[in-house]
Write a protein that holds these residues in place. Structure first.
Motif, PDB file in Angstrom:
ATOM      1  N   LYS A 286       0.841  -1.211   0.000  1.00  0.00           N
ATOM      2  CA  LYS A 286       0.000   0.000   0.000  1.00  0.00           C
ATOM      3  C   LYS A 286       0.872   1.256   0.000  1.00  0.00           C
ATOM      4  CE  LYS A 286      -3.725  -2.064   2.795  1.00  0.00           C
ATOM      5  NZ  LYS A 286      -4.420  -1.942   4.090  1.00  0.00           N
ATOM      6  N   THR A 287       1.922   1.219   0.830  1.00  0.00           N
ATOM      7  CA  THR A 287       2.831   2.366   0.920  1.00  0.00           C
ATOM      8  C   THR A 287       3.712   2.451  -0.314  1.00  0.00           C
ATOM      9  OG1 THR A 287       2.881   2.056   3.318  1.00  0.00           O
ATOM     10  CG2 THR A 287       4.585   3.459   2.376  1.00  0.00           C
ATOM     11  N   TYR A 288       4.239   1.311  -0.720  1.00  0.00           N
ATOM     12  CA  TYR A 288       5.165   1.261  -1.856  1.00  0.00           C
ATOM     13  C   TYR A 288       4.511   1.825  -3.124  1.00  0.00           C
ATOM     14  CZ  TYR A 288       8.244  -0.801  -5.420  1.00  0.00           C
ATOM     15  OH  TYR A 288       9.087  -0.998  -6.489  1.00  0.00           O
ATOM     16  N   SER A 289       3.257   1.425  -3.356  1.00  0.00           N
ATOM     17  CA  SER A 289       2.560   1.820  -4.591  1.00  0.00           C
ATOM     18  C   SER A 289       1.721   3.083  -4.418  1.00  0.00           C
ATOM     19  CB  SER A 289       1.644   0.684  -5.054  1.00  0.00           C
ATOM     20  OG  SER A 289       0.647   0.426  -4.068  1.00  0.00           O
ATOM     21  N   ASN A 290       1.617   3.538  -3.142  1.00  0.00           N
ATOM     22  CA  ASN A 290       0.743   4.680  -2.827  1.00  0.00           C
ATOM     23  C   ASN A 290      -0.682   4.410  -3.314  1.00  0.00           C
ATOM     24  OD1 ASN A 290       0.168   7.178  -1.701  1.00  0.00           O
ATOM     25  ND2 ASN A 290       0.621   8.309  -3.574  1.00  0.00           N
ATOM     26  N   TRP A 291      -1.144   3.177  -3.086  1.00  0.00           N
ATOM     27  CA  TRP A 291      -2.493   2.756  -3.491  1.00  0.00           C
ATOM     28  C   TRP A 291      -3.081   1.969  -2.316  1.00  0.00           C
ATOM     29  CZ3 TRP A 291      -4.566   4.036  -8.282  1.00  0.00           C
ATOM     30  CH2 TRP A 291      -5.799   3.462  -8.604  1.00  0.00           C
ATOM     31  N   PRO A 292      -4.096   2.504  -1.654  1.00  0.00           N
ATOM     32  CA  PRO A 292      -4.489   1.972  -0.339  1.00  0.00           C
ATOM     33  C   PRO A 292      -5.368   0.724  -0.334  1.00  0.00           C
ATOM     34  CG  PRO A 292      -5.855   3.840  -0.913  1.00  0.00           C
ATOM     35  CD  PRO A 292      -4.865   3.686  -2.022  1.00  0.00           C
ATOM     36  N   THR A 293      -5.845   0.296  -1.504  1.00  0.00           N
ATOM     37  CA  THR A 293      -6.808  -0.807  -1.523  1.00  0.00           C
ATOM     38  C   THR A 293      -6.368  -1.944  -2.440  1.00  0.00           C
ATOM     39  OG1 THR A 293      -8.053   0.252  -3.305  1.00  0.00           O
ATOM     40  CG2 THR A 293      -8.756   0.733  -1.038  1.00  0.00           C
ATOM     41  N   TYR A 294      -7.072  -3.061  -2.332  1.00  0.00           N
ATOM     42  CA  TYR A 294      -6.853  -4.224  -3.205  1.00  0.00           C
ATOM     43  C   TYR A 294      -8.162  -4.575  -3.885  1.00  0.00           C
ATOM     44  CZ  TYR A 294      -2.345  -4.687  -0.992  1.00  0.00           C
ATOM     45  OH  TYR A 294      -1.066  -4.438  -0.560  1.00  0.00           O
ATOM     46  N   PRO A 295      -8.065  -5.190  -5.111  1.00  0.00           N
ATOM     47  CA  PRO A 295      -6.873  -5.682  -5.805  1.00  0.00           C
ATOM     48  C   PRO A 295      -6.027  -4.575  -6.438  1.00  0.00           C
ATOM     49  CG  PRO A 295      -8.845  -6.033  -7.127  1.00  0.00           C
ATOM     50  CD  PRO A 295      -9.322  -5.535  -5.804  1.00  0.00           C
ATOM     51  N   GLN A 296      -4.758  -4.939  -6.750  1.00  0.00           N
ATOM     52  CA  GLN A 296      -3.841  -4.053  -7.480  1.00  0.00           C
ATOM     53  C   GLN A 296      -3.241  -4.840  -8.650  1.00  0.00           C
ATOM     54  OE1 GLN A 296      -0.798  -2.204  -5.068  1.00  0.00           O
ATOM     55  NE2 GLN A 296      -2.227  -1.662  -3.433  1.00  0.00           N
ATOM     56  N   LEU A 297      -3.225  -4.221  -9.820  1.00  0.00           N
ATOM     57  CA  LEU A 297      -2.705  -4.874 -11.023  1.00  0.00           C
ATOM     58  C   LEU A 297      -1.420  -4.187 -11.489  1.00  0.00           C
ATOM     59  CD1 LEU A 297      -3.218  -6.990 -13.337  1.00  0.00           C
ATOM     60  CD2 LEU A 297      -4.363  -5.137 -14.571  1.00  0.00           C
ATOM     61  N   TYR A 298      -0.395  -4.991 -11.764  1.00  0.00           N
ATOM     62  CA  TYR A 298       0.892  -4.479 -12.242  1.00  0.00           C
ATOM     63  C   TYR A 298       1.237  -5.115 -13.584  1.00  0.00           C
ATOM     64  CZ  TYR A 298       1.726  -2.657  -7.546  1.00  0.00           C
ATOM     65  OH  TYR A 298       1.632  -1.969  -6.369  1.00  0.00           O
ATOM     66  N   VAL A 299       1.800  -4.319 -14.477  1.00  0.00           N
ATOM     67  CA  VAL A 299       2.297  -4.822 -15.761  1.00  0.00           C
ATOM     68  C   VAL A 299       3.755  -4.383 -15.905  1.00  0.00           C
ATOM     69  CG1 VAL A 299       2.088  -4.718 -18.277  1.00  0.00           C
ATOM     70  CG2 VAL A 299       0.023  -4.802 -16.861  1.00  0.00           C
ATOM     71  N   LYS A 300       4.640  -5.368 -16.096  1.00  0.00           N
ATOM     72  CA  LYS A 300       6.088  -5.102 -16.226  1.00  0.00           C
ATOM     73  C   LYS A 300       6.594  -4.208 -15.090  1.00  0.00           C
ATOM     74  CE  LYS A 300       6.244  -5.837 -21.209  1.00  0.00           C
ATOM     75  NZ  LYS A 300       6.544  -5.287 -22.538  1.00  0.00           N
ATOM     76  N   GLY A 301       6.123  -4.518 -13.879  1.00  0.00           N
ATOM     77  CA  GLY A 301       6.604  -3.816 -12.695  1.00  0.00           C
ATOM     78  C   GLY A 301       5.942  -2.482 -12.417  1.00  0.00           C
ATOM     79  N   GLU A 302       5.013  -2.046 -13.271  1.00  0.00           N
ATOM     80  CA  GLU A 302       4.360  -0.745 -13.097  1.00  0.00           C
ATOM     81  C   GLU A 302       2.906  -0.927 -12.671  1.00  0.00           C
ATOM     82  OE1 GLU A 302       5.821   2.252 -13.365  1.00  0.00           O
ATOM     83  OE2 GLU A 302       7.744   1.262 -13.786  1.00  0.00           O
ATOM     84  N   LEU A 303       2.471  -0.119 -11.695  1.00  0.00           N
ATOM     85  CA  LEU A 303       1.091  -0.193 -11.224  1.00  0.00           C
ATOM     86  C   LEU A 303       0.129   0.329 -12.287  1.00  0.00           C
ATOM     87  CD1 LEU A 303      -1.009  -0.609  -8.902  1.00  0.00           C
ATOM     88  CD2 LEU A 303      -0.574   1.777  -8.281  1.00  0.00           C
ATOM     89  N   ILE A 304      -0.870  -0.479 -12.625  1.00  0.00           N
ATOM     90  CA  ILE A 304      -1.946  -0.041 -13.535  1.00  0.00           C
ATOM     91  C   ILE A 304      -3.082   0.548 -12.713  1.00  0.00           C
ATOM     92  CG2 ILE A 304      -3.585  -0.750 -15.317  1.00  0.00           C
ATOM     93  CD1 ILE A 304      -0.566  -0.882 -16.096  1.00  0.00           C
ATOM     94  N   GLY A 305      -3.460  -0.128 -11.618  1.00  0.00           N
ATOM     95  CA  GLY A 305      -4.526   0.368 -10.745  1.00  0.00           C
ATOM     96  C   GLY A 305      -5.355  -0.767 -10.178  1.00  0.00           C
ATOM     97  N   GLY A 306      -6.546  -0.396  -9.691  1.00  0.00           N
ATOM     98  CA  GLY A 306      -7.433  -1.387  -9.095  1.00  0.00           C
ATOM     99  C   GLY A 306      -8.588  -1.751 -10.016  1.00  0.00           C
ATOM    100  N   LEU A 307      -9.677  -2.240  -9.434  1.00  0.00           N
ATOM    101  CA  LEU A 307     -10.809  -2.742 -10.210  1.00  0.00           C
ATOM    102  C   LEU A 307     -11.417  -1.653 -11.106  1.00  0.00           C
ATOM    103  CD1 LEU A 307     -12.898  -4.909 -10.919  1.00  0.00           C
ATOM    104  CD2 LEU A 307     -14.171  -4.247  -8.858  1.00  0.00           C
ATOM    105  N   ASP A 308     -11.607  -0.454 -10.584  1.00  0.00           N
ATOM    106  CA  ASP A 308     -12.248   0.609 -11.380  1.00  0.00           C
ATOM    107  C   ASP A 308     -11.425   0.958 -12.622  1.00  0.00           C
ATOM    108  OD1 ASP A 308     -14.355   0.729  -9.668  1.00  0.00           O
ATOM    109  OD2 ASP A 308     -13.594   2.423  -8.496  1.00  0.00           O
ATOM    110  N   ILE A 309     -10.105   1.047 -12.450  1.00  0.00           N
ATOM    111  CA  ILE A 309      -9.223   1.361 -13.586  1.00  0.00           C
ATOM    112  C   ILE A 309      -9.298   0.257 -14.639  1.00  0.00           C
ATOM    113  CG2 ILE A 309      -6.820   1.768 -14.314  1.00  0.00           C
ATOM    114  CD1 ILE A 309      -7.823   4.046 -12.629  1.00  0.00           C
ATOM    115  N   VAL A 310      -9.274  -0.984 -14.160  1.00  0.00           N
ATOM    116  CA  VAL A 310      -9.332  -2.127 -15.083  1.00  0.00           C
ATOM    117  C   VAL A 310     -10.665  -2.138 -15.837  1.00  0.00           C
ATOM    118  CG1 VAL A 310      -9.365  -4.670 -15.217  1.00  0.00           C
ATOM    119  CG2 VAL A 310      -7.670  -3.511 -13.780  1.00  0.00           C
ATOM    120  N   LYS A 311     -11.753  -1.805 -15.136  1.00  0.00           N
ATOM    121  CA  LYS A 311     -13.070  -1.727 -15.791  1.00  0.00           C
ATOM    122  C   LYS A 311     -13.063  -0.654 -16.893  1.00  0.00           C
ATOM    123  CE  LYS A 311     -16.366  -3.297 -12.258  1.00  0.00           C
ATOM    124  NZ  LYS A 311     -17.390  -2.852 -11.281  1.00  0.00           N
ATOM    125  N   GLU A 312     -12.460   0.490 -16.572  1.00  0.00           N
ATOM    126  CA  GLU A 312     -12.397   1.585 -17.559  1.00  0.00           C
ATOM    127  C   GLU A 312     -11.592   1.179 -18.788  1.00  0.00           C
ATOM    128  OE1 GLU A 312     -10.828   5.030 -15.606  1.00  0.00           O
ATOM    129  OE2 GLU A 312     -12.457   5.115 -14.124  1.00  0.00           O
TER     130      GLU A 312
END
Length: 327
Positions: A286-312
């Motif tokens: 949570k601290t490392y990615s500055n993203w407080p909730t789960y799930p979290q999706l990463y591609v090639k080591g980079e944070l994409i986001g959570g469920l809402d971002i993936v839906k978008e």
């Protein structure tokens, strides 16, 4: 081996406890994805040879949740110790020397639990010392524990190892007079503490001080993996990594279940990490990615986001190209 069994249901687990009666039962709550569980199973196999009247049970923590929840299993590996169906002790984490010590202390005293090798006492203790020395890549034989050293020399060597980020396990020689006396002869080193690396004696406090001053200590002993380094390793374990509650086969919250359905519909390969099985990763990420909730999706080591971002991304038609690292 007859005294190592696997419990796949709550009923089976309870039957094993009943069958063991007043003899010691050691239960390893494990997970197939955790390499440290495999290492501890090897330690357990050696202990099973030595303690023939002790029952060792392997139990997949996620597969039998009712047992895991009853005994508040928060991470793997965790070991519970039972006698007469009652829990008498607990060990959290992959600590081979501590597991060896607890089994030895709690096991029913029938000779060496009926599992002696038949060799001479000297051969028996030397085999035991060899196992202890090789229980971890870096082993410290000291008075007390790293948390509570019980002599000035032990306190100094622990501080030195921590200062240089050395990863080590320890054995309290005050808890076992046989080991305390025999190790002096075995290693031809009359005092404590004693530090071993990869099964070889390095020496005592003065030697370790010299190694630290010359810069050789870091090359001789394994370094502690920092949380940040560990998180980077896990994030980059696969090109597409999903941190979620549960796993591909069984999501353990609604948001994780929804994101799995979306991911499975893309046809892109991905791996998952169950944050419920590792509290350090769960909080640290949570601290490392500055993203407080789960799930979290990463591609090639980079944070994409959570469920809402993936839906978008799905709705815009960009999800597959993002997962493939094309945009």
């Amino acid at each position: 081996m007859a005294n190592i069994v696997e419990a796949t249901t709550q009923q089976q687990f309870e039957d094993f406890l009943t069958k063991a009666g007043k003899c010691l039962t050691v239960v390893h709550f494990q997970a197939a994805w955790a390499p440290q569980c495999g290492q501890m199973n090897e330690v357990m196999a050696e202990l099973a040879k030595e303690h023939a009247h002790t029952t060792f049970i392997k139990l997949e923590a996620e597969a039998v949740p009712e047992v895991s929840e009853k005994y508040e299993i928060a991470s793997v590996p965790t070991f519970l110790f039972f006698k007469g169906g009652e829990k008498v002790d607990r060990l959290d984490g992959a600590h081979a020397p501590e597991l060896t010590k607890k089994v030895g202390r709690l096991a029913v005293s029938l000779g060496r639990d009926g599992g002696g090798s038949g060799g001479s006492p000297t051969q028996d203790i030397n085999q035991r010392l060899k196992k202890l020395i090789n229980a971890a890549p870096c082993m410290l034989f000291m008075k007390g524990s790293p948390q509570e050293p019980r002599c000035g020399f032990s306190r100094q060597i622990v501080a030195l190892l921590k200062e240089h980020n050395v990863q080590f396990s320890s054995f309290d020689i005050l808890s076992d007079e046989e080991v305390r006396q025999a190790l002096k002869t075995y290693s031809n080193w009359p005092t404590y503490p004693q530090l071993y690396a990869n099964g070889e004696l390095l020496g005592g406090l003065d030697i370790v001080k010299e190694l630290a001053e010359s810069g050789e200590l870091e090359n001789t002993c394994p370094k502690t993996v920092t949380l940040e380094h560990r998180l980077k390793s896990v994030i980059n374990q696969s090109p597409v990594m999903l941190f979620m509650k549960g796993n591909k086969e069984a999501a353990k919250c609604g948001f994780s279940r929804q994101i799995l359905e979306i991911m499975n519909g893309t046809g892109v390969d991905y791996d998952t990490f169950d944050i419920l099985q590792d509290e350090e990763v769960r909080q640290g990420l949570k601290t490392y990615s500055n993203w407080p909730t789960y799930p979290q999706l990463y591609v090639k080591g980079e944070l994409i986001g959570g469920l809402d971002i993936v839906k978008e991304l799905k709705e815009s038609g960009d999800l597959v190209s993002v997962l493939k690292g094309e945009s």
